[in-house]
Design a protein around this motif. Structure first.
Motif, short mmCIF file in Angstrom:
data_model
loop_
_atom_site.label_atom_id
_atom_site.label_comp_id
_atom_site.label_asym_id
_atom_site.label_seq_id
_atom_site.Cartn_x
_atom_site.Cartn_y
_atom_site.Cartn_z
N GLN A 66 -5.84 -53.81 7.68
CA GLN A 66 -7.66 -53.80 7.57
C GLN A 66 -8.09 -54.92 8.35
OE1 GLN A 66 -8.47 -53.24 4.09
NE2 GLN A 66 -6.01 -51.74 3.59
N SER A 67 -9.38 -54.59 7.94
CA SER A 67 -10.55 -54.91 9.20
C SER A 67 -9.97 -56.82 9.10
CB SER A 67 -12.15 -53.77 9.36
OG SER A 67 -12.75 -55.48 9.96
N SER A 74 -8.06 -56.93 11.44
CA SER A 74 -7.18 -55.93 12.27
C SER A 74 -7.74 -55.02 12.24
CB SER A 74 -5.89 -56.13 11.74
OG SER A 74 -5.47 -58.15 11.73
N LYS A 107 1.11 -64.73 8.37
CA LYS A 107 0.88 -63.17 8.39
C LYS A 107 2.23 -62.54 8.31
CE LYS A 107 -2.80 -60.89 7.08
NZ LYS A 107 -4.53 -61.49 6.76
N TRP A 131 2.97 -57.94 7.84
CA TRP A 131 1.86 -56.69 8.50
C TRP A 131 2.74 -55.63 7.85
CZ3 TRP A 131 0.01 -59.89 11.61
CH2 TRP A 131 -0.99 -60.74 11.30
N ARG A 154 -5.22 -62.82 11.88
CA ARG A 154 -5.10 -63.83 10.84
C ARG A 154 -6.49 -63.86 10.39
NH1 ARG A 154 -2.52 -68.97 12.36
NH2 ARG A 154 -2.94 -68.74 14.30
N GLN A 155 -7.75 -63.52 11.21
CA GLN A 155 -9.47 -63.97 9.95
C GLN A 155 -9.18 -62.79 8.98
OE1 GLN A 155 -11.04 -64.76 14.32
NE2 GLN A 155 -12.34 -63.71 12.74
N ARG A 156 -10.04 -62.82 7.76
CA ARG A 156 -10.47 -62.00 6.87
C ARG A 156 -11.45 -61.57 6.80
NH1 ARG A 156 -9.46 -65.26 1.02
NH2 ARG A 156 -6.75 -66.02 1.61
N LYS A 157 -12.31 -61.72 8.00
CA LYS A 157 -13.43 -61.24 8.38
C LYS A 157 -13.82 -61.13 9.58
CE LYS A 157 -16.55 -63.96 5.66
NZ LYS A 157 -17.41 -64.11 4.27
#
Length: 523
Positions: free
Chosen positions: A5-6, A8, A398, A400, A446-449
């Motif tokens: 997911q972006s 990433s 986190k 993945w 780790r960022q969501r956006k």
């Protein structure tokens, strides 16, 4: 398989990847470097064997050829210079990077020297990553910087060594190479060449490699070997024999009169286990007391600058993986130890004690990396999953699931917590980079956006599109300010009309015995 997911992201590569290194040193190097190696092997697969080096510079460090229009750099690719090194029929499976400042007397260039150590088969090769800035063209603009890799040194270890890992020490005058045959080889690095009169020039463009120690002790392939963060004479290695060994090269001088080939340089041997010590004891003998080859210690790392904390990650060929934390403690000498020292030895000895062991994956961990600030562990397993662990709590930061289609072959945690060049362009702070034989790199965050604001609408590129968008917003704001009082006046007039109608027609409504037709005529 699950899709990242972006923000990433994945980056396809032309080769399967088996070695990876991510490096930066802000005080010396105004950029960061990503090197990875792999290929199709000696078989005629049509896939070459190469080492790829990506140098990501900052916007300030680039010349005008990187810029696109008045808005500057438009993408991360504009800041990236790439170098490809052909390794022939052998695959490079080990990499490490050393950066040294240019001497003050050097007039040719103020850029630092970048040395790349590569393990290829039985060879350790050193490449110098050079930069050639092309002079001004006819228009007065600088052309693109030209980077190249030049081999400046090489050494061959004994046949069937099979180098699995390489690592520089903290002073840059030695390398350690962990081999498939279990040997840990110490290679001295001397810069410059010796002249006929015995004098040695200190040229950073030439070096000599010599094998000074061949440490024996592991009876299976070495998986990881790293130097102490500050002490260039201390290192550790882990192997598929279920052990992690601490070596002290400083003890060599004390034992130089002994005939022991290994010089007794192993300070301590740590026995790693693959079960939870807090749970019931396992019944399977290959778990409780594994034989060499049944417990694989795939990763090891020093957990702080002083080397008082160690991390190892181990697993069987199947089943879950366990992380062990070892801490340096001081204990009293036993009677036997005091007798061996003939009453002249210390009353206390230092040793590493396992203080924690916990399961960190349901599958064998195949790659491990510790971040440059020692706060995070990045783990990749044979199921293609990536886990980030906090070294403060050892809880998952986190996870993945299935980031890769094949087992993770190598992973690199963030080298420093500081902002890296190029991140102002993407708005994404990458925490780890992983690779596999599935021909792709995964950039994990780790960022969501992204921290960058998305552009809305169209209307041209560069500053023109932005001007149209700003103009539309300004016009809308002006219209709102102008029409707001008109809305208030209209509303006030309606309310006044309602009040007058009620006052005038109220009596008619009562006299007509609530006849609405009379009220309508009145209104």
């Amino acid at each position: 398989m699950p899709v990242l997911q972006s923000p990433s992201r994945t980056q396809p590569t032309a080769i399967p990847i088996f070695a990876l290194k991510w490096y930066t040193h802000p005080s010396v190097l105004p950029m960061h470097i990503l090197a990875y190696a792999g290929g199709g092997g000696s078989a005629k697969t049509g896939i070459g064997n190469t080492v790829n080096v990506q140098i990501i510079t900052s916007d300030d460090d680039t010349n005008s050829s990187y810029n696109h229009g008045s808005d500057g750099v438009s993408s991360l690719e504009d800041l990236t210079a790439s170098i490809a090194i052909d390794t022939g029929i052998d695959i490079a499976v080990a990499l490490d990077i050393l950066v040294q400042s240019a001497p003050s007397s050097s007039s040719s260039s103020s850029r630092p020297y970048i040395y790349l150590a590569v393990g290829i088969g039985n060879f350790v090769k050193i490449y110098l990553i050079k930069n050639h800035s092309i002079s001004h063209d006819d228009n007065g603009d600088n052309d693109n910087d030209h980077w190249e890799a030049v081999e400046i040194g090489s050494i061959e270890l004994e046949k069937s060594s099979g180098i699995n890992t390489v690592s520089w020490n903290s002073t840059g005058d030695a390398l350690v190479a962990g081999c498939e045959n279990g040997n840990v080889c110490i290679i001295s690095v001397t810069f410059g060449n010796e002249s006929s009169c015995g004098m040695r020039s200190q040229s950073p463009l030439q070096l000599q490699l010599h094998l000074v120690h061949e440490l024996k002790g592991h009876i299976r392939a070495v998986c990881c070997s790293v130097y102490h963060p500050k002490n260039p004479l201390v290192l550790m290695s882990s192997a598929k024999d279920g052990t992690c060994r601490i070596w002290n090269l400083g003890m060599a001088k004390q034992n130089e009169n002994e005939n022991d080939e290994n010089d007794n340089l192993c300070m301590e041997e740590l026995q790693c286990r693959i079960y939870d010590p807090k749970g019931p004891a396992p019944k399977a003998a290959n778990i409780l007391n594994p034989k060499p080859g049944q417990c694989l210690v795939r990763g090891c790392a020093f957990g702080d600058l002083d080397g008082r904390i160690l991390y190892t990650v181990q697993s069987g060929r199947k089943g879950g993986a366990f992380l062990s934390v070892w801490k340096l403690i001081r204990r009293a000498c036993t009677i036997e130890e005091q007798e061996q020292e003939q009453e002249k030895g210390p009353k206390f000895v230092f040793e590493f004690k396992e203080t924690m062991r916990k399961q960190v994956s349901n599958f064998p961990v195949s790659a491990m990396s510790l971040s440059g600030d020692y706060t995070m562990l990045a783990l990749g397993d044979t199921n293609g999953c990536i886990t980030l662990l906090s070294t403060a709590t050892f809880q998952k930061i986190k996870f993945w699931d299935g980031a890769h289609d094949l087992p993770v072959t190598c992973i690199a945690a963030r080298p420093l917590p500081l902002s890296l060049s190029g991140e102002d362009v993407t708005g994404v702070r990458v925490d780890a980079i992983s690779a596999s034989a599935d021909n792709k790199l995964c950039y994990l965050t780790r960022q969501r956006k992204s921290t960058l604001k998305k552009k809305q609408g169209s209307g041209g590129s560069g500053s023109g599109g932005g001007g149209v968008l700003v103009g539309a917003k300004s016009s809308k704001r002006v219209l709102t300010i102008v029409f707001y009082p008109i809305h208030l006046i209209v509303f006030a007039m309606i309310m006044y009309a309602i009040k007058v109608s009620v006052d005038v027609c109220h009596e008619d409504y009562e006299e007509s015995h609530h006849d609405w037709m009379a009220v309508k005529e009145c209104v």
